[in-house]
Design a protein around this motif. Structure first.
Motif, PDB file in Angstrom:
ATOM      1  N   MET A   1       0.799  -0.967   0.158  1.00  0.00           N
ATOM      2  CA  MET A   1       0.022   0.071   0.023  1.00  0.00           C
ATOM      3  C   MET A   1       0.782   1.731  -0.131  1.00  0.00           C
ATOM      4  SD  MET A   1      -3.294  -0.629  -0.966  1.00  0.00           S
ATOM      5  CE  MET A   1      -4.628   0.288   0.162  1.00  0.00           C
ATOM      6  N   ILE A   2       2.112   0.865   0.644  1.00  0.00           N
ATOM      7  CA  ILE A   2       2.587   2.111   1.149  1.00  0.00           C
ATOM      8  C   ILE A   2       3.602   2.571  -0.742  1.00  0.00           C
ATOM      9  CG2 ILE A   2       5.296   1.450   0.984  1.00  0.00           C
ATOM     10  CD1 ILE A   2       5.582   3.499   3.214  1.00  0.00           C
ATOM     11  N   ARG A   3       3.115   2.251  -1.039  1.00  0.00           N
ATOM     12  CA  ARG A   3       4.088   1.872  -3.256  1.00  0.00           C
ATOM     13  C   ARG A   3       2.527   3.122  -3.465  1.00  0.00           C
ATOM     14  NH1 ARG A   3       7.178  -1.624  -6.574  1.00  0.00           N
ATOM     15  NH2 ARG A   3       8.496  -2.665  -4.408  1.00  0.00           N
ATOM     16  N   PHE A   4       1.269   3.275  -2.950  1.00  0.00           N
ATOM     17  CA  PHE A   4       0.082   3.624  -4.045  1.00  0.00           C
ATOM     18  C   PHE A   4       0.178   4.773  -3.316  1.00  0.00           C
ATOM     19  CE2 PHE A   4      -0.344  -0.542  -5.353  1.00  0.00           C
ATOM     20  CZ  PHE A   4      -0.060  -0.155  -7.272  1.00  0.00           C
ATOM     21  N   ARG A   5       0.339   5.521  -2.085  1.00  0.00           N
ATOM     22  CA  ARG A   5       0.002   6.453  -0.754  1.00  0.00           C
ATOM     23  C   ARG A   5      -1.574   6.930  -0.993  1.00  0.00           C
ATOM     24  NH1 ARG A   5       2.882   7.590  -6.397  1.00  0.00           N
ATOM     25  NH2 ARG A   5       2.236   9.461  -6.283  1.00  0.00           N
ATOM     26  N   PRO A   6      -1.889   6.268  -0.499  1.00  0.00           N
ATOM     27  CA  PRO A   6      -3.657   6.638  -0.708  1.00  0.00           C
ATOM     28  C   PRO A   6      -3.654   7.597   0.729  1.00  0.00           C
ATOM     29  CG  PRO A   6      -3.274   4.368   0.356  1.00  0.00           C
ATOM     30  CD  PRO A   6      -1.599   5.137  -0.383  1.00  0.00           C
ATOM     31  N   ASN A   7      -4.868   8.245   0.356  1.00  0.00           N
ATOM     32  CA  ASN A   7      -4.674   9.046   1.340  1.00  0.00           C
ATOM     33  C   ASN A   7      -5.940   8.373   2.195  1.00  0.00           C
ATOM     34  OD1 ASN A   7      -3.536  11.277   0.545  1.00  0.00           O
ATOM     35  ND2 ASN A   7      -5.108  12.067  -0.616  1.00  0.00           N
ATOM     36  N   ILE A   8      -6.989   7.465   1.848  1.00  0.00           N
ATOM     37  CA  ILE A   8      -8.070   6.688   1.974  1.00  0.00           C
ATOM     38  C   ILE A   8      -7.817   5.677   1.812  1.00  0.00           C
ATOM     39  CG2 ILE A   8     -10.310   7.036   2.865  1.00  0.00           C
ATOM     40  CD1 ILE A   8     -10.796   9.592   2.586  1.00  0.00           C
ATOM     41  N   VAL A   9      -8.473   4.450   2.989  1.00  0.00           N
ATOM     42  CA  VAL A   9      -8.189   3.345   2.713  1.00  0.00           C
ATOM     43  C   VAL A   9      -9.373   2.708   3.227  1.00  0.00           C
ATOM     44  CG1 VAL A   9      -7.054   0.819   2.738  1.00  0.00           C
ATOM     45  CG2 VAL A   9      -5.168   2.774   2.287  1.00  0.00           C
ATOM     46  N   ILE A  10     -10.090   2.049   2.183  1.00  0.00           N
ATOM     47  CA  ILE A  10     -12.020   1.112   3.330  1.00  0.00           C
ATOM     48  C   ILE A  10     -11.478   0.033   2.044  1.00  0.00           C
ATOM     49  CG2 ILE A  10     -13.996   1.074   2.702  1.00  0.00           C
ATOM     50  CD1 ILE A  10     -13.863   3.950   1.366  1.00  0.00           C
ATOM     51  N   GLU A  11     -10.923  -1.082   3.756  1.00  0.00           N
ATOM     52  CA  GLU A  11     -11.721  -2.581   3.163  1.00  0.00           C
ATOM     53  C   GLU A  11     -12.674  -2.554   2.754  1.00  0.00           C
ATOM     54  OE1 GLU A  11     -10.576  -6.599   6.494  1.00  0.00           O
ATOM     55  OE2 GLU A  11     -10.059  -4.579   7.452  1.00  0.00           O
ATOM     56  N   SER A  12     -12.045  -4.367   2.312  1.00  0.00           N
ATOM     57  CA  SER A  12     -13.083  -3.956   1.362  1.00  0.00           C
ATOM     58  C   SER A  12     -12.762  -6.017   0.862  1.00  0.00           C
ATOM     59  CB  SER A  12     -13.316  -3.800  -0.346  1.00  0.00           C
ATOM     60  OG  SER A  12     -14.885  -4.578  -1.055  1.00  0.00           O
ATOM     61  N   THR A  13     -13.553  -6.743   0.290  1.00  0.00           N
ATOM     62  CA  THR A  13     -13.734  -7.822   0.390  1.00  0.00           C
ATOM     63  C   THR A  13     -13.750  -8.233  -1.217  1.00  0.00           C
ATOM     64  OG1 THR A  13     -15.673  -8.258   0.523  1.00  0.00           O
ATOM     65  CG2 THR A  13     -14.318  -8.905   2.375  1.00  0.00           C
ATOM     66  N   THR A  14     -14.075  -7.708  -2.256  1.00  0.00           N
ATOM     67  CA  THR A  14     -14.730  -7.380  -3.534  1.00  0.00           C
ATOM     68  C   THR A  14     -13.570  -6.630  -4.926  1.00  0.00           C
ATOM     69  OG1 THR A  14     -16.844  -7.493  -2.511  1.00  0.00           O
ATOM     70  CG2 THR A  14     -15.826  -7.052  -5.459  1.00  0.00           C
ATOM     71  N   PRO A  15     -12.715  -7.382  -4.961  1.00  0.00           N
ATOM     72  CA  PRO A  15     -11.842  -6.421  -5.677  1.00  0.00           C
ATOM     73  C   PRO A  15     -12.197  -5.514  -6.336  1.00  0.00           C
ATOM     74  CG  PRO A  15     -11.057  -8.965  -5.784  1.00  0.00           C
ATOM     75  CD  PRO A  15     -12.757  -8.762  -5.705  1.00  0.00           C
ATOM     76  N   PHE A  16     -10.861  -3.827  -6.230  1.00  0.00           N
ATOM     77  CA  PHE A  16     -11.690  -3.178  -7.181  1.00  0.00           C
ATOM     78  C   PHE A  16     -13.391  -2.240  -7.321  1.00  0.00           C
ATOM     79  CE2 PHE A  16      -8.353  -5.438  -9.302  1.00  0.00           C
ATOM     80  CZ  PHE A  16      -7.685  -4.821  -8.901  1.00  0.00           C
ATOM     81  N   GLU A  17     -13.566  -2.850  -6.195  1.00  0.00           N
ATOM     82  CA  GLU A  17     -15.625  -2.861  -5.914  1.00  0.00           C
ATOM     83  C   GLU A  17     -15.765  -1.037  -6.598  1.00  0.00           C
ATOM     84  OE1 GLU A  17     -18.387  -3.155  -2.104  1.00  0.00           O
ATOM     85  OE2 GLU A  17     -16.191  -3.845  -1.907  1.00  0.00           O
ATOM     86  N   GLU A  18     -14.323  -0.171  -5.472  1.00  0.00           N
ATOM     87  CA  GLU A  18     -14.595   1.389  -5.225  1.00  0.00           C
ATOM     88  C   GLU A  18     -14.812   1.444  -6.837  1.00  0.00           C
ATOM     89  OE1 GLU A  18      -9.795   0.199  -6.703  1.00  0.00           O
ATOM     90  OE2 GLU A  18     -11.571  -0.369  -5.257  1.00  0.00           O
ATOM     91  N   ASP A  19     -15.214   0.785  -8.462  1.00  0.00           N
ATOM     92  CA  ASP A  19     -15.477   1.019  -9.481  1.00  0.00           C
ATOM     93  C   ASP A  19     -16.800   1.550  -9.858  1.00  0.00           C
ATOM     94  OD1 ASP A  19     -12.684   1.028 -10.224  1.00  0.00           O
ATOM     95  OD2 ASP A  19     -13.119  -0.660 -11.430  1.00  0.00           O
ATOM     96  N   CYS A  20     -17.406   1.557  -8.498  1.00  0.00           N
ATOM     97  CA  CYS A  20     -19.367   1.200  -8.534  1.00  0.00           C
ATOM     98  C   CYS A  20     -19.747   2.534  -7.780  1.00  0.00           C
ATOM     99  CB  CYS A  20     -19.503  -0.288  -8.282  1.00  0.00           C
ATOM    100  SG  CYS A  20     -19.036  -1.320  -9.591  1.00  0.00           S
ATOM    101  N   TRP A  21     -18.532   2.773  -6.772  1.00  0.00           N
ATOM    102  CA  TRP A  21     -19.699   3.685  -5.891  1.00  0.00           C
ATOM    103  C   TRP A  21     -19.534   5.424  -6.426  1.00  0.00           C
ATOM    104  CZ3 TRP A  21     -14.741   2.716  -2.018  1.00  0.00           C
ATOM    105  CH2 TRP A  21     -14.561   1.018  -1.493  1.00  0.00           C
ATOM    106  N   LYS A  22     -20.300   5.501  -5.366  1.00  0.00           N
ATOM    107  CA  LYS A  22     -20.746   7.031  -6.208  1.00  0.00           C
ATOM    108  C   LYS A  22     -20.102   8.808  -4.890  1.00  0.00           C
ATOM    109  CE  LYS A  22     -24.281   9.826  -8.513  1.00  0.00           C
ATOM    110  NZ  LYS A  22     -24.142   9.091  -9.947  1.00  0.00           N
TER     111      LYS A  22
END
Length: 96
Positions: A1-22
């Motif tokens: 994760m450190i390589r991606f420098r995220p500001n916020i990390v939300i744990e999920s069980t579905t890969p790339f689920e964030e593609d559907c979030w509005k």
């Protein structure tokens, strides 16, 4: 994760689920998720050794490329001023 420098990390069980979030409400703060995040090559630099490699972009490019950008995560805009903390409850709105 450190390589991606995220500001916020939300744990999920579905890969790339964030593609559907509005929208995401985190501890009372409302975020509008506006677009997928195209990643630059800095994620290929190992922060422990400062050596550049092909990964992780090589693998992501094999299935996460759109309009010549390699995608990982989403860009979000905070609506109003607010403070969020580790452990805050997250409420997500998905695209119908």
């Amino acid at each position: 994760m450190i390589r991606f420098r995220p500001n916020i990390v939300i744990e999920s069980t579905t890969p790339f689920e964030e593609d559907c979030w509005k929208r995401a409400e985190i501890g009372g703060a409302l975020f509008h998720l506006v677009k997928p995040c195209g990643r630059c090559s800095i994620v290929n630099v190992d922060p422990n050794t400062c050596k550049r490699g092909a990964e992780p972009l090589k693998t992501l490019a094999s299935f996460r490329t759109q309009e010549k950008k390699i995608l990982f995560g989403v860009n979000a805009i905070l609506t109003g001023a607010s403070v969020i903390s580790v452990g805050d409850k997250v409420h997500l709105t998905t695209v119908a």
